[in-house]
Design a protein around this motif. Structure first.
Motif, PDB file in Angstrom:
ATOM      1  N   GLY A 266     -13.099  18.489   9.749  1.00 16.67           N
ATOM      2  CA  GLY A 266     -11.798  19.129   9.808  1.00 16.67           C
ATOM      3  C   GLY A 266     -11.416  19.722   8.470  1.00 16.67           C
ATOM      4  N   ALA A 267     -10.240  20.313   8.438  1.00 18.05           N
ATOM      5  CA  ALA A 267      -9.750  20.989   7.232  1.00 18.05           C
ATOM      6  C   ALA A 267      -8.499  20.285   6.731  1.00 18.05           C
ATOM      7  CB  ALA A 267      -9.498  22.463   7.524  1.00 18.05           C
ATOM      8  N   HIS A 268      -7.559  21.054   6.196  1.00 13.10           N
ATOM      9  CA  HIS A 268      -6.345  20.488   5.606  1.00 13.10           C
ATOM     10  C   HIS A 268      -5.272  20.397   6.690  1.00 13.10           C
ATOM     11  CE1 HIS A 268      -4.460  19.278   1.861  1.00 13.10           C
ATOM     12  NE2 HIS A 268      -3.383  19.962   2.185  1.00 13.10           N
ATOM     13  N   ASP A 269      -5.445  19.454   7.610  1.00 12.05           N
ATOM     14  CA  ASP A 269      -4.547  19.403   8.758  1.00 12.05           C
ATOM     15  C   ASP A 269      -4.540  18.003   9.362  1.00 12.05           C
ATOM     16  OD1 ASP A 269      -6.847  19.231  10.554  1.00 12.05           O
ATOM     17  OD2 ASP A 269      -7.121  21.363  10.206  1.00 12.05           O
ATOM     18  N   TRP A 270      -3.722  17.866  10.418  1.00 10.62           N
ATOM     19  CA  TRP A 270      -3.534  16.561  11.052  1.00 10.62           C
ATOM     20  C   TRP A 270      -4.796  16.064  11.744  1.00 10.62           C
ATOM     21  CZ3 TRP A 270       0.301  13.220  10.349  1.00 10.62           C
ATOM     22  CH2 TRP A 270       1.495  13.696   9.787  1.00 10.62           C
ATOM     23  N   ASN A 271      -5.752  16.940  12.022  1.00 11.45           N
ATOM     24  CA  ASN A 271      -7.008  16.499  12.618  1.00 11.45           C
ATOM     25  C   ASN A 271      -7.796  15.622  11.648  1.00 11.45           C
ATOM     26  OD1 ASN A 271      -6.674  18.064  15.065  1.00 11.45           O
ATOM     27  ND2 ASN A 271      -7.061  19.860  13.807  1.00 11.45           N
ATOM     28  N   VAL A 272      -7.484  15.708  10.370  1.00 10.12           N
ATOM     29  CA  VAL A 272      -8.079  14.836   9.351  1.00 10.12           C
ATOM     30  C   VAL A 272      -7.119  13.702   8.990  1.00 10.12           C
ATOM     31  CG1 VAL A 272      -8.841  14.720   6.938  1.00 10.12           C
ATOM     32  CG2 VAL A 272      -9.586  16.611   8.394  1.00 10.12           C
ATOM     33  N   TRP A 273      -5.827  14.007   8.870  1.00  8.50           N
ATOM     34  CA  TRP A 273      -4.865  13.021   8.389  1.00  8.50           C
ATOM     35  C   TRP A 273      -4.679  11.857   9.357  1.00  8.50           C
ATOM     36  CZ3 TRP A 273      -1.390  17.823   7.468  1.00  8.50           C
ATOM     37  CH2 TRP A 273      -1.859  18.510   6.334  1.00  8.50           C
ATOM     38  N   ARG A 274      -4.623  12.151  10.672  1.00  9.43           N
ATOM     39  CA  ARG A 274      -4.447  11.047  11.632  1.00  9.43           C
ATOM     40  C   ARG A 274      -5.606  10.056  11.562  1.00  9.43           C
ATOM     41  NH1 ARG A 274      -1.690  14.942  15.003  1.00  9.43           N
ATOM     42  NH2 ARG A 274      -3.723  15.719  15.663  1.00  9.43           N
TER      43      ARG A 274
ATOM     44  N   PRO B 179     -11.355  23.670  -1.078  1.00 15.28           N
ATOM     45  CA  PRO B 179     -10.685  23.471  -2.370  1.00 15.28           C
ATOM     46  C   PRO B 179     -10.230  22.024  -2.570  1.00 15.28           C
ATOM     47  CG  PRO B 179      -9.840  25.428  -1.258  1.00 15.28           C
ATOM     48  CD  PRO B 179     -10.644  24.673  -0.261  1.00 15.28           C
ATOM     49  N   TYR B 180      -9.638  21.434  -1.545  1.00 13.23           N
ATOM     50  CA  TYR B 180      -9.139  20.075  -1.664  1.00 13.23           C
ATOM     51  C   TYR B 180     -10.282  19.064  -1.693  1.00 13.23           C
ATOM     52  CZ  TYR B 180      -4.204  21.234  -1.144  1.00 13.23           C
ATOM     53  OH  TYR B 180      -2.935  21.707  -1.368  1.00 13.23           O
ATOM     54  N   ARG B 181     -11.337  19.320  -0.956  1.00 13.95           N
ATOM     55  CA  ARG B 181     -12.477  18.405  -0.945  1.00 13.95           C
ATOM     56  C   ARG B 181     -13.053  18.263  -2.346  1.00 13.95           C
ATOM     57  NH1 ARG B 181     -17.861  18.917  -0.703  1.00 13.95           N
ATOM     58  NH2 ARG B 181     -19.085  17.271   0.329  1.00 13.95           N
ATOM     59  N   GLN B 182     -13.171  19.375  -3.065  1.00 16.31           N
ATOM     60  CA  GLN B 182     -13.676  19.330  -4.433  1.00 16.31           C
ATOM     61  C   GLN B 182     -12.736  18.538  -5.339  1.00 16.31           C
ATOM     62  OE1 GLN B 182     -14.522  23.204  -6.034  1.00 16.31           O
ATOM     63  NE2 GLN B 182     -15.012  22.425  -8.081  1.00 16.31           N
ATOM     64  N   ALA B 183     -11.437  18.768  -5.178  1.00 11.78           N
ATOM     65  CA  ALA B 183     -10.453  18.022  -5.971  1.00 11.78           C
ATOM     66  C   ALA B 183     -10.499  16.537  -5.635  1.00 11.78           C
ATOM     67  CB  ALA B 183      -9.055  18.581  -5.721  1.00 11.78           C
ATOM     68  N   ASP B 184     -10.620  16.207  -4.340  1.00  9.77           N
ATOM     69  CA  ASP B 184     -10.673  14.808  -3.919  1.00  9.77           C
ATOM     70  C   ASP B 184     -11.891  14.106  -4.497  1.00  9.77           C
ATOM     71  OD1 ASP B 184      -8.361  15.174  -2.429  1.00  9.77           O
ATOM     72  OD2 ASP B 184      -9.451  15.729  -0.626  1.00  9.77           O
TER      73      ASP B 184
ATOM     74  N   LEU C   1      -4.842  10.915   1.338  1.00  4.97           N
ATOM     75  CA  LEU C   1      -5.359  11.758   2.420  1.00  4.97           C
ATOM     76  C   LEU C   1      -5.319  13.220   1.983  1.00  4.97           C
ATOM     77  CD1 LEU C   1      -3.342   9.968   5.226  1.00  4.97           C
ATOM     78  CD2 LEU C   1      -5.788   9.684   4.812  1.00  4.97           C
ATOM     79  N   THR C   2      -6.443  13.745   1.541  1.00  2.29           N
ATOM     80  CA  THR C   2      -6.615  15.138   1.097  1.00  2.29           C
ATOM     81  C   THR C   2      -5.546  15.565   0.106  1.00  2.29           C
ATOM     82  OG1 THR C   2      -5.390  16.231   2.894  1.00  2.29           O
ATOM     83  CG2 THR C   2      -7.683  15.697   3.334  1.00  2.29           C
ATOM     84  N   GLY C   3      -5.312  14.730  -0.880  1.00  2.17           N
ATOM     85  CA  GLY C   3      -4.328  15.063  -1.908  1.00  2.17           C
ATOM     86  C   GLY C   3      -4.838  16.132  -2.871  1.00  2.17           C
TER      87      GLY C   3
ATOM     88  N   THR D 125       0.841  -1.194   0.000  1.00  2.00           N
ATOM     89  CA  THR D 125       0.000   0.000   0.000  1.00  2.00           C
ATOM     90  C   THR D 125       0.873   1.239   0.000  1.00  2.00           C
ATOM     91  OG1 THR D 125      -1.676  -1.181   1.290  1.00  2.00           O
ATOM     92  CG2 THR D 125      -1.858   1.233   1.202  1.00  2.00           C
ATOM     93  N   ILE D 126       0.527   2.211  -0.818  1.00  4.03           N
ATOM     94  CA  ILE D 126       1.189   3.512  -0.822  1.00  4.03           C
ATOM     95  C   ILE D 126       0.191   4.528  -0.287  1.00  4.03           C
ATOM     96  CG2 ILE D 126       0.568   3.880  -3.261  1.00  4.03           C
ATOM     97  CD1 ILE D 126       3.827   5.193  -1.809  1.00  4.03           C
ATOM     98  N   ALA D 127       0.622   5.358   0.669  1.00  3.50           N
ATOM     99  CA  ALA D 127      -0.299   6.308   1.305  1.00  3.50           C
ATOM    100  C   ALA D 127       0.426   7.594   1.626  1.00  3.50           C
ATOM    101  CB  ALA D 127      -0.899   5.705   2.581  1.00  3.50           C
ATOM    102  N   GLY D 128      -0.322   8.679   1.727  1.00  3.49           N
ATOM    103  CA  GLY D 128       0.298   9.953   2.075  1.00  3.49           C
ATOM    104  C   GLY D 128      -0.733  11.029   2.296  1.00  3.49           C
ATOM    105  N   LEU D 129      -0.273  12.134   2.857  1.00  5.53           N
ATOM    106  CA  LEU D 129      -1.146  13.273   3.146  1.00  5.53           C
ATOM    107  C   LEU D 129      -0.783  14.459   2.259  1.00  5.53           C
ATOM    108  CD1 LEU D 129       0.388  15.719   4.990  1.00  5.53           C
ATOM    109  CD2 LEU D 129       0.558  13.798   6.558  1.00  5.53           C
ATOM    110  N   SER D 130      -1.796  15.182   1.807  1.00  7.90           N
ATOM    111  CA  SER D 130      -1.619  16.383   0.996  1.00  7.90           C
ATOM    112  C   SER D 130      -0.728  16.073  -0.221  1.00  7.90           C
ATOM    113  CB  SER D 130      -1.062  17.516   1.856  1.00  7.90           C
ATOM    114  OG  SER D 130      -1.099  18.749   1.167  1.00  7.90           O
ATOM    115  N   HIS D 131       0.450  16.676  -0.307  1.00  8.36           N
ATOM    116  CA  HIS D 131       1.368  16.364  -1.399  1.00  8.36           C
ATOM    117  C   HIS D 131       1.642  14.868  -1.456  1.00  8.36           C
ATOM    118  CE1 HIS D 131       5.289  15.816  -3.355  1.00  8.36           C
ATOM    119  NE2 HIS D 131       5.098  16.978  -3.966  1.00  8.36           N
ATOM    120  N   GLY D 132       1.799  14.246  -0.279  1.00  9.63           N
ATOM    121  CA  GLY D 132       2.025  12.803  -0.224  1.00  9.63           C
ATOM    122  C   GLY D 132       0.822  12.016  -0.705  1.00  9.63           C
ATOM    123  N   GLY D 133      -0.397  12.556  -0.505  1.00 10.94           N
ATOM    124  CA  GLY D 133      -1.591  11.907  -1.017  1.00 10.94           C
ATOM    125  C   GLY D 133      -1.642  11.948  -2.530  1.00 10.94           C
TER     126      GLY D 133
END
Length: 432
Positions: A406-414, A380-385, A325-327, A297-305
């Motif tokens: 949550g928004a574009h932060d660790w409260n969503v990524w964790r 913005p990211y939710r629409q892209a996702d 995760l919110t890529g 499995t490959i996973a990541g947040l924001s840029h990593g997503g």
């Protein structure tokens, strides 16, 4: 009883108290019974600080552009507050008694501490004080010690699951190990951080699934271990699954905190080759892993997503699963034109060949599964996702949509990652 070290730094009384204390300290610094203070000092300092912050924001957002997103407004406000507090404190140091000067320094420090606390709460980076203190501890184990060659292996029948044949040894440790290691390759990457679950120390040793995990930008592989609380969460998962959990390799797709090679092979670097070929080859050579693509499995947040999605479509022979995760909608340096120019010398066709949405539009991936996580307030990211999810679905992928508060932060990524562990366990054979 809850320890004070475990009180939230993100919600509740601590961030609220810090914000109030910072505001009161700034007001105290600004107020002084002196005509010259109100006619010369304050009218000069306040506009100067405001202009400085505006210039800084312009340079970061439009000139330097170290990341595609603009500086958050809350961060600009707190930078301005700290700058104003420091300038007012310096002005007050020139007059008054020693006790007044000491108070001015203390008040400036209070504003700075409030800014740090508020920024941390905004991004959700350190959830508790204990998480902050653990940054200064070193519980890492040398990989040569943690990953000694296995003397025997658990055999899983063809088509079977590890969970069906695994029996937890009585002496299995309660926690896994954390190590650092350099993974060599064509891309100049920072050291990877590696989590080996308790079952890795068992004899016979099971061949465990692999989770290659990526941070955001700016960021580093360590972020998942500090802000992400990965050892704590994976140890808890392992306790519920008789010591079984995926091997996690937090790899580096950036090269530095401000770099952005776009997770592609281009003039900016060979990031794709590194993650698609060299990192998997090193893992298979160095660790005891399940080599089936369905166990990877490959996973990541924001840029990593975004990068996780890219690898899912660019290296489907390696990664059978992905967690985005919110890529972003696509790899970007701001705009598509800027991206194509910087990475491919303006060759739009070269970009289209590797851009994940373009790949999904022309190819099918019926053997790939994924989870796409969006923040409810991350507009913005939710629409892209949502667009990415629909493209994956149309390309035949078995995808799951998760929308979290949550928004574009660790409260969503964790929670986005750890709530996906049951899905990952079922996909990779760690659960029945």
């Amino acid at each position: 009883m809850l320890s004070p070290l475990d009180l939230s730094l993100i919600h509740g009384p601590i961030p609220i108290t810090a914000t109030v204390a910072g505001a009161l300290a700034l007001v105290t610094l600004a107020v002084r019974k002196n005509r010259r203070w109100w006619t010369r000092i304050v009218p000069a300092v306040v506009p100067a600080c405001a202009v400085s912050v505006a210039v800084l924001k312009f340079v970061v957002d439009h000139v330097w552009k170290p990341w595609p997103e603009r500086l958050p407004t809350i961060l600009s406000v707190w930078v301005g507050a700290v700058l104003l507090a420091v300038c007012l404190a310096v002005a007050r140091l020139r007059v008054g008694r020693w006790c007044s000067r000491v108070l001015s320094v203390v008040l400036a420090l209070v504003v700075t501490a409030s800014a740090v606390t508020a920024t941390n709460a905004h991004f959700g980076f350190y959830p508790t004080s204990r998480a902050v203190l653990e940054v200064f501890t070193n519980n890492r184990v040398d990989l040569d010690e943690a990953a000694k060659p296995a003397s025997s292996l658990v055999e899983v029948p063809a088509g079977g699951k590890l969970a069906d044949v695994w029996r937890k040894p009585a002496d299995l440790p309660d926690k896994g190990t954390v190590s650092e290691a350099e993974i060599p390759g064509a891309f100049k990457a920072r050291k990877a951080w590696i989590y080996l679950p308790p079952a890795y120390s068992a004899t016979p040793r099971p061949r465990l699934p692999v989770l290659v995990l990526l941070a955001g930008q700016p960021g580093s592989p360590r972020d998942w271990f500090d802000a992400g609380r990965l050892p704590e969460r994976l140890d808890a998962f392992a306790r519920e699954h008789d010591g079984l959990a995926p091997i996690v390799v937090a790899a580096d797709q950036l090269g530095s905190r401000t770099a952005n090679p776009l997770c592609l092979d281009s003039k900016l670097g060979q990031s794709e080759t590194y993650l698609a070929r060299e990192v998997p080859a090193w893992i298979k050579q160095r660790l005891t892993v399940d080599e089936r693509r369905g166990a990877w499995t490959i996973a990541g947040l924001s840029h990593g997503g975004t990068c996780a999605l890219q690898l899912a479509v660019r290296a489907p022979d390696v990664y059978g699963n992905f967690i985005d995760l919110t890529g972003q909608r696509e790899p970007t340096l701001g705009t598509r034109a800027e991206t194509v120019k910087a990475a491919f010398d303006g060759d739009e066709a070269a970009y289209v060949r590797v851009n994940p949405l373009d790949v999904l539009a022309r190819e099918q991936f019926p053997r790939t599964a994924g989870v796409i996580v969006a923040g409810r307030d991350d507009l913005p990211y939710r629409q892209a996702d949502a667009e990415v999810f629909e493209a994956c679905r149309k390309a035949g992928m078995d995808v799951v949509w998760k929308e979290l508060p949550g928004a574009h932060d660790w409260n969503v990524w964790r929670p986005g990652l750890y709530d996906s562990l049951p899905w990952l366990a079922a996909r990779t054979g760690l659960s029945r």
